[in-house]
Design a protein around this motif. Structure first.
Motif, PDB file in Angstrom:
ATOM      1  N   ILE A   7       0.857  -1.185   0.000  1.00 44.60           N
ATOM      2  CA  ILE A   7       0.000   0.000   0.000  1.00 44.60           C
ATOM      3  C   ILE A   7       0.889   1.230   0.000  1.00 44.60           C
ATOM      4  O   ILE A   7       1.857   1.310   0.772  1.00 44.60           O
ATOM      5  N   SER A   8       0.542   2.196  -0.838  1.00 44.03           N
ATOM      6  CA  SER A   8       1.307   3.432  -0.926  1.00 44.03           C
ATOM      7  C   SER A   8       0.335   4.601  -1.052  1.00 44.03           C
ATOM      8  O   SER A   8      -0.628   4.530  -1.807  1.00 44.03           O
ATOM      9  N   THR A   9       0.605   5.665  -0.301  1.00 45.52           N
ATOM     10  CA  THR A   9      -0.244   6.856  -0.340  1.00 45.52           C
ATOM     11  C   THR A   9       0.590   8.108  -0.116  1.00 45.52           C
ATOM     12  O   THR A   9       1.586   8.081   0.616  1.00 45.52           O
ATOM     13  N   ALA A  62      -4.179   7.379   7.212  1.00 45.48           N
ATOM     14  CA  ALA A  62      -4.060   7.580   5.767  1.00 45.48           C
ATOM     15  C   ALA A  62      -3.724   6.277   5.049  1.00 45.48           C
ATOM     16  O   ALA A  62      -4.255   6.004   3.964  1.00 45.48           O
ATOM     17  N   VAL A  63      -2.873   5.459   5.648  1.00 39.43           N
ATOM     18  CA  VAL A  63      -2.525   4.179   5.033  1.00 39.43           C
ATOM     19  C   VAL A  63      -3.725   3.237   5.060  1.00 39.43           C
ATOM     20  O   VAL A  63      -4.028   2.561   4.076  1.00 39.43           O
ATOM     21  N   VAL A  64      -4.446   3.220   6.192  1.00 37.51           N
ATOM     22  CA  VAL A  64      -5.648   2.378   6.285  1.00 37.51           C
ATOM     23  C   VAL A  64      -6.675   2.811   5.240  1.00 37.51           C
ATOM     24  O   VAL A  64      -7.260   1.975   4.540  1.00 37.51           O
ATOM     25  N   LEU A  72      -8.841   4.994  11.445  1.00 36.20           N
ATOM     26  CA  LEU A  72      -8.547   4.387  12.743  1.00 36.20           C
ATOM     27  C   LEU A  72      -9.638   3.441  13.225  1.00 36.20           C
ATOM     28  O   LEU A  72      -9.390   2.581  14.067  1.00 36.20           O
ATOM     29  N   ALA A  73     -10.824   3.551  12.669  1.00 30.28           N
ATOM     30  CA  ALA A  73     -11.932   2.674  13.079  1.00 30.28           C
ATOM     31  C   ALA A  73     -11.625   1.201  12.784  1.00 30.28           C
ATOM     32  O   ALA A  73     -12.169   0.315  13.454  1.00 30.28           O
ATOM     33  N   ASP A  74     -10.766   0.933  11.813  1.00 30.67           N
ATOM     34  CA  ASP A  74     -10.436  -0.448  11.456  1.00 30.67           C
ATOM     35  C   ASP A  74      -9.169  -0.967  12.135  1.00 30.67           C
ATOM     36  O   ASP A  74      -8.797  -2.125  11.953  1.00 30.67           O
ATOM     37  N   VAL A  75      -8.506  -0.136  12.906  1.00 31.83           N
ATOM     38  CA  VAL A  75      -7.268  -0.551  13.581  1.00 31.83           C
ATOM     39  C   VAL A  75      -7.609  -1.457  14.760  1.00 31.83           C
ATOM     40  O   VAL A  75      -8.451  -1.122  15.592  1.00 31.83           O
ATOM     41  N   VAL A  76      -6.957  -2.620  14.818  1.00 35.28           N
ATOM     42  CA  VAL A  76      -7.216  -3.590  15.883  1.00 35.28           C
ATOM     43  C   VAL A  76      -6.036  -3.760  16.845  1.00 35.28           C
ATOM     44  O   VAL A  76      -6.216  -4.282  17.942  1.00 35.28           O
TER      45      VAL A  76
END
Length: 131
Positions: A7-9, A62-64, A72-76
């Motif tokens: 992944i790149s942003t 930003a990466v997610v 951040l909602a998907d960070v576990v």
């Protein structure tokens, strides 16, 4: 064939070092460690540890987002690296403000030094299965 996608942003800092900003493997995203570096200037942000913590989390989000997630909602899971544990409570306040009532699992360790002599760095794992 591997189900692994780098992944790149432009929304997060990049450099010439041999690693990806993030790697998606199936429904899991592994986000590389980020310090409080502004992606546009490539420089560490000025300000207190709270400002720096917010910038680190913006970089991770930003990466997610680029991987198709919801910030951040998907960070576990997060690992926090601090050069001084005296900053622990202040980092917790800024961190908690970003994650709210359902924070991810976390580890925090004190390290002797971080790249560019920043005070905080974090890496993260996100689950993107609900996408």
């Amino acid at each position: 064939m591997s189900d692994k996608t780098p992944i790149s942003t432009d929304g997060a800092p990049s450099n010439d070092n041999p690693y990806s900003q993030g790697v998606r493997a199936g429904e899991t995203l592994y986000v590389s460690g980020y310090g409080p570096v502004d992606p546009e200037s490539g420089e560490a942000v000025e300000g207190d540890i709270e400002d720096q913590t917010e910038r680190v989390l913006e970089n991770i989000a930003a990466v997610v987002d680029e991987a198709g997630g919801d910030g951040l909602a998907d960070v576990v899971k997060v690992t926090v690296y601090l050069t001084d544990l005296a900053d622990y409570e202040r980092v917790n306040e800024a961190y908690g403000a970003q994650f709210g009532d359902e924070p991810p699992a976390r580890v925090c360790v004190e390290v002797s030094r971080l790249p560019e002599d920043v005070r905080v760095e974090m890496d993260a794992t996100a689950y993107l299965g609900a996408q």
